[in-house]
Design a protein around this motif. Sequence first.
Motif, PDB file in Angstrom:
ATOM      1  N   ARG A 172       0.827  -1.207   0.000  1.00  0.00           N
ATOM      2  CA  ARG A 172       0.000   0.000   0.000  1.00  0.00           C
ATOM      3  C   ARG A 172       0.863   1.258   0.000  1.00  0.00           C
ATOM      4  N   LEU A 173       1.935   1.263   0.808  1.00  0.00           N
ATOM      5  CA  LEU A 173       2.722   2.470   0.994  1.00  0.00           C
ATOM      6  C   LEU A 173       3.993   2.505   0.146  1.00  0.00           C
ATOM      7  N   GLY A 174       4.706   1.371   0.092  1.00  0.00           N
ATOM      8  CA  GLY A 174       5.988   1.375  -0.593  1.00  0.00           C
ATOM      9  C   GLY A 174       6.977   2.320   0.086  1.00  0.00           C
ATOM     10  N   ARG A 175       8.143   2.472  -0.496  1.00  0.00           N
ATOM     11  CA  ARG A 175       9.152   3.380   0.074  1.00  0.00           C
ATOM     12  C   ARG A 175       8.641   4.816   0.124  1.00  0.00           C
ATOM     13  N   GLN A 176       7.956   5.216  -0.943  1.00  0.00           N
ATOM     14  CA  GLN A 176       7.475   6.591  -1.018  1.00  0.00           C
ATOM     15  C   GLN A 176       6.489   6.892   0.116  1.00  0.00           C
ATOM     16  N   GLY A 177       5.549   5.985   0.350  1.00  0.00           N
ATOM     17  CA  GLY A 177       4.542   6.209   1.377  1.00  0.00           C
ATOM     18  C   GLY A 177       5.127   6.194   2.775  1.00  0.00           C
ATOM     19  N   TYR A 178       5.996   5.214   3.053  1.00  0.00           N
ATOM     20  CA  TYR A 178       6.630   5.166   4.374  1.00  0.00           C
ATOM     21  C   TYR A 178       7.469   6.424   4.612  1.00  0.00           C
ATOM     22  N   THR A 179       8.181   6.874   3.574  1.00  0.00           N
ATOM     23  CA  THR A 179       9.001   8.083   3.716  1.00  0.00           C
ATOM     24  C   THR A 179       8.130   9.291   4.026  1.00  0.00           C
ATOM     25  N   TYR A 180       7.008   9.405   3.335  1.00  0.00           N
ATOM     26  CA  TYR A 180       6.095  10.530   3.574  1.00  0.00           C
ATOM     27  C   TYR A 180       5.597  10.532   5.016  1.00  0.00           C
ATOM     28  N   ILE A 181       5.158   9.377   5.501  1.00  0.00           N
ATOM     29  CA  ILE A 181       4.603   9.292   6.858  1.00  0.00           C
ATOM     30  C   ILE A 181       5.677   9.585   7.902  1.00  0.00           C
ATOM     31  N   MET A 182       6.881   9.002   7.721  1.00  0.00           N
ATOM     32  CA  MET A 182       7.949   9.238   8.697  1.00  0.00           C
ATOM     33  C   MET A 182       8.357  10.712   8.726  1.00  0.00           C
ATOM     34  N   LYS A 183       8.421  11.358   7.561  1.00  0.00           N
ATOM     35  CA  LYS A 183       8.793  12.768   7.532  1.00  0.00           C
ATOM     36  C   LYS A 183       7.705  13.634   8.137  1.00  0.00           C
ATOM     37  N   MET A 184       6.450  13.264   7.918  1.00  0.00           N
ATOM     38  CA  MET A 184       5.355  14.011   8.538  1.00  0.00           C
ATOM     39  C   MET A 184       5.452  13.938  10.053  1.00  0.00           C
ATOM     40  N   MET A 185       5.711  12.736  10.595  1.00  0.00           N
ATOM     41  CA  MET A 185       5.852  12.591  12.040  1.00  0.00           C
ATOM     42  C   MET A 185       7.072  13.368  12.545  1.00  0.00           C
ATOM     43  N   GLN A 186       8.154  13.324  11.786  1.00  0.00           N
ATOM     44  CA  GLN A 186       9.368  14.050  12.178  1.00  0.00           C
ATOM     45  C   GLN A 186       9.116  15.556  12.202  1.00  0.00           C
ATOM     46  N   ASP A 187       8.406  16.077  11.209  1.00  0.00           N
ATOM     47  CA  ASP A 187       8.107  17.511  11.167  1.00  0.00           C
ATOM     48  C   ASP A 187       7.296  17.929  12.395  1.00  0.00           C
ATOM     49  N   ASN A 188       6.305  17.124  12.753  1.00  0.00           N
ATOM     50  CA  ASN A 188       5.487  17.461  13.918  1.00  0.00           C
ATOM     51  C   ASN A 188       6.275  17.319  15.223  1.00  0.00           C
ATOM     52  N   ALA A 189       7.187  16.349  15.264  1.00  0.00           N
ATOM     53  CA  ALA A 189       8.041  16.216  16.452  1.00  0.00           C
ATOM     54  C   ALA A 189       8.933  17.444  16.601  1.00  0.00           C
ATOM     55  N   ARG A 190       9.465  17.924  15.501  1.00  0.00           N
ATOM     56  CA  ARG A 190      10.313  19.118  15.563  1.00  0.00           C
ATOM     57  C   ARG A 190       9.504  20.345  15.992  1.00  0.00           C
ATOM     58  N   ALA A 191       8.246  20.425  15.539  1.00  0.00           N
ATOM     59  CA  ALA A 191       7.399  21.544  15.956  1.00  0.00           C
ATOM     60  C   ALA A 191       7.141  21.496  17.455  1.00  0.00           C
ATOM     61  N   LEU A 192       6.882  20.292  17.982  1.00  0.00           N
ATOM     62  CA  LEU A 192       6.678  20.146  19.425  1.00  0.00           C
ATOM     63  C   LEU A 192       7.949  20.502  20.175  1.00  0.00           C
ATOM     64  N   ALA A 193       9.097  20.026  19.684  1.00  0.00           N
ATOM     65  CA  ALA A 193      10.372  20.336  20.337  1.00  0.00           C
ATOM     66  C   ALA A 193      10.617  21.838  20.366  1.00  0.00           C
ATOM     67  N   ASP A 194      10.328  22.525  19.258  1.00  0.00           N
ATOM     68  CA  ASP A 194      10.515  23.975  19.212  1.00  0.00           C
ATOM     69  C   ASP A 194       9.609  24.675  20.225  1.00  0.00           C
ATOM     70  N   ASN A 195       8.345  24.230  20.306  1.00  0.00           N
ATOM     71  CA  ASN A 195       7.419  24.841  21.260  1.00  0.00           C
ATOM     72  C   ASN A 195       7.910  24.690  22.694  1.00  0.00           C
ATOM     73  N   LEU A 196       8.391  23.483  23.027  1.00  0.00           N
ATOM     74  CA  LEU A 196       8.863  23.225  24.392  1.00  0.00           C
ATOM     75  C   LEU A 196      10.127  24.026  24.688  1.00  0.00           C
ATOM     76  N   ARG A 197      11.021  24.068  23.724  1.00  0.00           N
ATOM     77  CA  ARG A 197      12.274  24.809  23.919  1.00  0.00           C
ATOM     78  C   ARG A 197      11.993  26.310  24.072  1.00  0.00           C
ATOM     79  N   ASP A 198      11.092  26.815  23.237  1.00  0.00           N
ATOM     80  CA  ASP A 198      10.786  28.246  23.265  1.00  0.00           C
ATOM     81  C   ASP A 198      10.091  28.670  24.561  1.00  0.00           C
ATOM     82  N   SER A 199       9.466  27.715  25.245  1.00  0.00           N
ATOM     83  CA  SER A 199       8.791  28.046  26.497  1.00  0.00           C
ATOM     84  C   SER A 199       9.771  28.461  27.582  1.00  0.00           C
ATOM     85  N   GLY A 200      11.034  28.056  27.434  1.00  0.00           N
ATOM     86  CA  GLY A 200      12.048  28.364  28.430  1.00  0.00           C
ATOM     87  C   GLY A 200      12.030  27.465  29.642  1.00  0.00           C
ATOM     88  N   ARG A 201      11.093  26.522  29.661  1.00  0.00           N
ATOM     89  CA  ARG A 201      10.973  25.631  30.817  1.00  0.00           C
ATOM     90  C   ARG A 201      11.706  24.311  30.635  1.00  0.00           C
TER      91      ARG A 201
END
Length: 481
Positions: free
Chosen positions: A349-378
Amino acid sequence: MLPRSVSLGVFRVSLARGRARRCLNRRMANSDDSVLFGNRFLTMPAPSQTFPEQGMTATDAMRLVDVDLAMEGDPQRNLATFVTTWMEPEAQRLIVENLHRNFIDHAEYPISAEIEQRCVRMLADLFHAPGRTTGCRTQGSSEAIMLGALSLKWKWRQRRQASGLSADRPNLVFGGDVHVVWEKFCRYFDVEPRIVPLAEGKYTIGPQDVEPRIDENTIGVVAVLGTTFTGHKDDVVGIDALLRDVRTKRDLDIPIHVDGASGGFVWPFLYPDSTWDFRLEQVRSINVSGHKYGLVYPGIGWLVFREESDLVEDLVFYENYLGKTDATFTLNFSTGASMVLAQYYNFVRLGRQGYTYIMKMMQDNARALADNLRDSGRFEVIGSDLEQLPLVAFRLVGENAYDESDIAWQLSAERGWMVPAYTLPPNAERVKILRALVKETLSREQVDRLSQDIADACRTLDHKGATHGIERNQVKRGTGY
């Protein structure tokens, strides 16, 4: 005026509705309220201590279990588990339609067995196996690890016996960043564990940690790809270089098993140029969990060998009591075929292209969460600049009247998020962290909501202080990784 046929039709419909209404009224008059509004277990305890004397209707049984499960957490807000909590409707249908298939019965279900081997060959290709290989599905990575480690032990014993040497003191080298199953293997199968302790700021292992712990009795070295604690990988390249040097200079052929339970379905798609797999000479076997980033419901794992010869033949059993002679290399026997078929579904169903898309989407959201937490200063975010699973590992900085466990409790009790707080293994146990898995179902909107909920939890704790019995008034956190 309506035609006669239409008038008769309307009359018949009206008559049928009247009969149905009268029937319903009779049922209401002759039955107890539980038929309409629930079942008897709304006012009676559920069976829990003794085997019930009588059964109940299918609807009652379903309601009983549903009422219990309603008290559990929402899997879509469970950021603690690595295990898949959502699959496509088509995959769910495939699973349900094949729950009755016993995978081990290859005589009756040969296509299921063939699909397993298709998956093994695809994984071998994904992990850059150099030639003809072998492997199998397992109940999860725990079984895969037990089987892979057993093969390491038996291969070592064969080498020792062929040289006329004793084989009664095997040891296995791994870091404190491994899953507990590795310690279980050592205890269950009488192998000495040589564990590399961690340290604050050092949460993975490399060749300098391995070298003083290996000797002629070492059956192998375990390298982790995507640790449970912080999501990073051990220095597999460095460990491989060390063991190749040891092979040349000391005539000791010590293999590597890569525990890719979490990372085996992440690194090939997020970091395709990162070398950790069968491209390294000493890597002889790899396990991976299909039910983690393989995106399949539990439980399914995989074990893949570099070459067929890396699987010890004496560990394979042959039997014919299911209708044909089959070779089995498992700790479990009967198991459903559904998750094998679901894994194959994802691959095609996914192939390399699909798995890559999903993993990068999760990575992008993880980086957004990390930025939010870091920017909080806490918070300090741990190792987000390194190759890492799609997760955020973070800890408090500065002085606080509460710790990470208090934040986890606030998120769970008042906001419905399941975010674990835990201490790291020896000798880094003074470090307590929070960890949020960012999976396929966690949208950017939810990432922002989680960030806000974490900030709100901290503000609540600023006012009321710790809830988990901290012995000191202030908790101090460093800022270095």
